[in-house]
Design a protein around this motif. Sequence first.
Motif, PDB file in Angstrom:
ATOM      1  N   UNK A   1      -9.460   4.901  19.619  1.00 50.58           N
ATOM      2  CA  UNK A   1      -8.515   4.104  18.828  1.00 50.58           C
ATOM      3  C   UNK A   1      -9.188   3.714  17.520  1.00 50.58           C
ATOM      4  N   UNK A   2      -8.402   3.714  16.426  1.00 51.15           N
ATOM      5  CA  UNK A   2      -8.940   3.255  15.147  1.00 51.15           C
ATOM      6  C   UNK A   2      -7.806   2.592  14.369  1.00 51.15           C
ATOM      7  N   UNK A   3      -8.101   1.451  13.766  1.00 50.50           N
ATOM      8  CA  UNK A   3      -7.111   0.791  12.906  1.00 50.50           C
ATOM      9  C   UNK A   3      -7.772   0.494  11.561  1.00 50.50           C
ATOM     10  N   UNK A   4      -6.979   0.653  10.490  1.00 52.62           N
ATOM     11  CA  UNK A   4      -7.539   0.515   9.145  1.00 52.62           C
ATOM     12  C   UNK A   4      -6.418   0.180   8.158  1.00 52.62           C
ATOM     13  N   UNK A   5      -6.808  -0.396   7.023  1.00 52.90           N
ATOM     14  CA  UNK A   5      -5.821  -0.711   5.980  1.00 52.90           C
ATOM     15  C   UNK A   5      -5.907   0.339   4.878  1.00 52.90           C
ATOM     16  N   UNK A   6      -4.756   0.594   4.255  1.00 49.25           N
ATOM     17  CA  UNK A   6      -4.719   1.421   3.049  1.00 49.25           C
ATOM     18  C   UNK A   6      -4.017   0.599   1.976  1.00 49.25           C
ATOM     19  N   UNK A   7      -4.743   0.356   0.893  1.00 50.97           N
ATOM     20  CA  UNK A   7      -4.251  -0.510  -0.181  1.00 50.97           C
ATOM     21  C   UNK A   7      -3.973   0.326  -1.421  1.00 50.97           C
ATOM     22  N   UNK A   8      -2.740   0.258  -1.909  1.00 52.08           N
ATOM     23  CA  UNK A   8      -2.400   1.006  -3.125  1.00 52.08           C
ATOM     24  C   UNK A   8      -0.912   0.991  -3.385  1.00 52.08           C
ATOM     25  N   UNK A   9      -0.540   1.209  -4.630  1.00 54.99           N
ATOM     26  CA  UNK A   9       0.859   1.167  -5.058  1.00 54.99           C
ATOM     27  C   UNK A   9       1.697   2.190  -4.278  1.00 54.99           C
TER      28      UNK A   9
ATOM     29  N   UNK B   1       2.020   2.662  -1.051  1.00 57.79           N
ATOM     30  CA  UNK B   1       1.392   3.287   0.123  1.00 57.79           C
ATOM     31  C   UNK B   1       2.390   3.422   1.278  1.00 57.79           C
ATOM     32  N   UNK B   2       3.148   2.354   1.553  1.00 60.51           N
ATOM     33  CA  UNK B   2       4.082   2.411   2.692  1.00 60.51           C
ATOM     34  C   UNK B   2       5.213   3.403   2.439  1.00 60.51           C
ATOM     35  N   UNK B   3       5.656   3.525   1.179  1.00 63.48           N
ATOM     36  CA  UNK B   3       6.783   4.412   0.858  1.00 63.48           C
ATOM     37  C   UNK B   3       6.485   5.856   1.243  1.00 63.48           C
ATOM     38  N   UNK B   4       5.216   6.239   1.254  1.00 59.76           N
ATOM     39  CA  UNK B   4       4.848   7.616   1.608  1.00 59.76           C
ATOM     40  C   UNK B   4       4.354   7.727   3.045  1.00 59.76           C
ATOM     41  N   UNK B   5       3.520   6.774   3.448  1.00 58.53           N
ATOM     42  CA  UNK B   5       2.867   6.904   4.760  1.00 58.53           C
ATOM     43  C   UNK B   5       3.771   6.535   5.929  1.00 58.53           C
ATOM     44  N   UNK B   6       4.909   5.860   5.685  1.00 59.93           N
ATOM     45  CA  UNK B   6       5.796   5.480   6.799  1.00 59.93           C
ATOM     46  C   UNK B   6       6.295   6.703   7.562  1.00 59.93           C
ATOM     47  N   UNK B   7       6.307   7.863   6.905  1.00 53.13           N
ATOM     48  CA  UNK B   7       6.779   9.082   7.564  1.00 53.13           C
ATOM     49  C   UNK B   7       5.756   9.652   8.556  1.00 53.13           C
ATOM     50  N   UNK B   8       4.580   9.040   8.624  1.00 54.44           N
ATOM     51  CA  UNK B   8       3.531   9.533   9.535  1.00 54.44           C
ATOM     52  C   UNK B   8       3.602   8.897  10.921  1.00 54.44           C
ATOM     53  N   UNK B   9       4.487   7.908  11.099  1.00 54.26           N
ATOM     54  CA  UNK B   9       4.607   7.235  12.397  1.00 54.26           C
ATOM     55  C   UNK B   9       5.177   8.171  13.444  1.00 54.26           C
TER      56      UNK B   9
ATOM     57  N   UNK C   1      -5.998   5.393  -3.553  1.00 53.95           N
ATOM     58  CA  UNK C   1      -5.817   4.195  -2.746  1.00 53.95           C
ATOM     59  C   UNK C   1      -7.142   3.850  -2.081  1.00 53.95           C
ATOM     60  N   UNK C   2      -7.255   2.613  -1.633  1.00 53.58           N
ATOM     61  CA  UNK C   2      -8.503   2.131  -1.016  1.00 53.58           C
ATOM     62  C   UNK C   2      -8.296   1.989   0.492  1.00 53.58           C
ATOM     63  N   UNK C   3      -9.252   2.426   1.284  1.00 53.63           N
ATOM     64  CA  UNK C   3      -9.160   2.271   2.750  1.00 53.63           C
ATOM     65  C   UNK C   3     -10.242   1.310   3.229  1.00 53.63           C
ATOM     66  N   UNK C   4      -9.904   0.573   4.281  1.00 54.60           N
ATOM     67  CA  UNK C   4     -10.880  -0.357   4.878  1.00 54.60           C
ATOM     68  C   UNK C   4     -10.685  -0.364   6.387  1.00 54.60           C
ATOM     69  N   UNK C   5     -11.769  -0.157   7.104  1.00 57.13           N
ATOM     70  CA  UNK C   5     -11.735  -0.104   8.565  1.00 57.13           C
ATOM     71  C   UNK C   5     -11.532  -1.498   9.141  1.00 57.13           C
TER      72      UNK C   5
ATOM     73  N   UNK D   1      -7.814   9.215   5.332  1.00 59.42           N
ATOM     74  CA  UNK D   1      -8.781   8.695   4.348  1.00 59.42           C
ATOM     75  C   UNK D   1      -8.814   9.623   3.127  1.00 59.42           C
ATOM     76  N   UNK D   2      -8.834  10.956   3.385  1.00 59.83           N
ATOM     77  CA  UNK D   2      -8.846  11.919   2.276  1.00 59.83           C
ATOM     78  C   UNK D   2      -7.542  11.865   1.476  1.00 59.83           C
ATOM     79  N   UNK D   3      -6.416  11.716   2.180  1.00 55.11           N
ATOM     80  CA  UNK D   3      -5.130  11.621   1.482  1.00 55.11           C
ATOM     81  C   UNK D   3      -5.102  10.366   0.600  1.00 55.11           C
ATOM     82  N   UNK D   4      -5.588   9.252   1.152  1.00 54.00           N
ATOM     83  CA  UNK D   4      -5.639   7.992   0.386  1.00 54.00           C
ATOM     84  C   UNK D   4      -6.495   8.158  -0.865  1.00 54.00           C
ATOM     85  N   UNK D   5      -7.631   8.842  -0.720  1.00 53.35           N
ATOM     86  CA  UNK D   5      -8.513   9.081  -1.875  1.00 53.35           C
ATOM     87  C   UNK D   5      -7.785   9.890  -2.950  1.00 53.35           C
ATOM     88  N   UNK D   6      -6.992  10.892  -2.510  1.00 55.43           N
ATOM     89  CA  UNK D   6      -6.262  11.735  -3.472  1.00 55.43           C
ATOM     90  C   UNK D   6      -5.202  10.934  -4.231  1.00 55.43           C
ATOM     91  N   UNK D   7      -4.722   9.824  -3.617  1.00 52.37           N
ATOM     92  CA  UNK D   7      -3.724   8.959  -4.257  1.00 52.37           C
ATOM     93  C   UNK D   7      -4.370   7.788  -4.998  1.00 52.37           C
TER      94      UNK D   7
END
Length: 359
Positions: free
Chosen positions: A160-168, A170-178, A143-147, A135-141
């Motif tokens: 368990x927690x699932x949430x969306x991150x919306x922003x230009x 987003x997948x190009x950077x966060x895909x490396x977190x899997x 981007x918007x998060x929604x639970x 959530x903090x990383x998304x804020x720094x970019x």
Amino acid sequence: MFDKLDDLLARYEEIMNELNEPTVTNNQDRFRKLMKEQSDLTPIVEAYKEYKKCKQDEEDSLALLDSESDEDMKEMLKEELSAAKKRIEELEKELKILLLPKDPNDDKNVIMEIRAGAGGDEAALFAAEMYRLYVHYAESQRWKTELLNVDEIGIGGMKEVSFTITGQGAYSKLKYESGVHRVQRVPETESGGRIHTSTVSVAVMPEVDDDIDIVIDDKDIRIDVMRASGNGGQCVNTTDSAVRLTHYPTGIVVYSQTEKSQLQNKAKAFALLKAKLYDLEQQQRHDAEAEMRRSQIGTGDRSEKIRTYNFPQGRVTDHRIGLTLYKLDKIMNGDIGEIIDGCILADQTAKLARMNQEG
């Protein structure tokens, strides 16, 4: 490579000419597609134009050097020639990276899912901390998060927690977190002061929009509605607003309870299910292309331990790229840019090496 760059430059000029035509704005779909293609081509075209200019500067300096007799002028021309050659080398590397096949999902929003693994309550506490990290990383970019859904335990943890991150991008950077994230620390509940190891798994899935065709047949799905559980706001726990979807062919079960409206929860649950089905399809494709999966960072095996967070030593190690940083506090507050940049560089290097072998 240069034939391809010339073709892309010609295509860019075609797009610019078409965008300047007054009639193109009447067809919004066509206009959007052209704008997207123009945006994708701009960095390549700009780098290639600079490359051509540097090549011209190199030729001009060489020609002048041959005819120049003044020593001071010769020295200046040699410096200009050296600077042009250096920049040409840099631009050649840059252009090779820009020409790498682009992941079609890179511009998409993401759905993230964090699950507590080995370690009981300690794993659930770490899962909650990982959620806050993203959530903090998304804020720094910006981007918007929604639970979408959360299964909390009483001491502030999340099973368990699932949430969306919306922003230009987003997948190009966060895909490396899997993958599996491992934490080593002394739990607050541990009286003996022993270090425990716990794990959480992170799944990063591109959000499925209209350009991806995921068909969910009515007969393949069961929809259950129920009263939301856990810490809900006013109304959330008093109506049958929570929605659970069971997808028979895959056995995937998704749950959404964060909204007051059953309709909104249903829409969120379907978005999550579509993302999971698309992700499953991608995983199967990667398994079929084993060599491709091995050479990619972060889009392969979900059971791979990708990172260790060692609290007693204040260090974080990404095992895929051999990077260790001694700034755990900052990282837990969302400062993961250096790790992501390292993963992108390693991914590009691996792809370039494969492209050179094939070439």
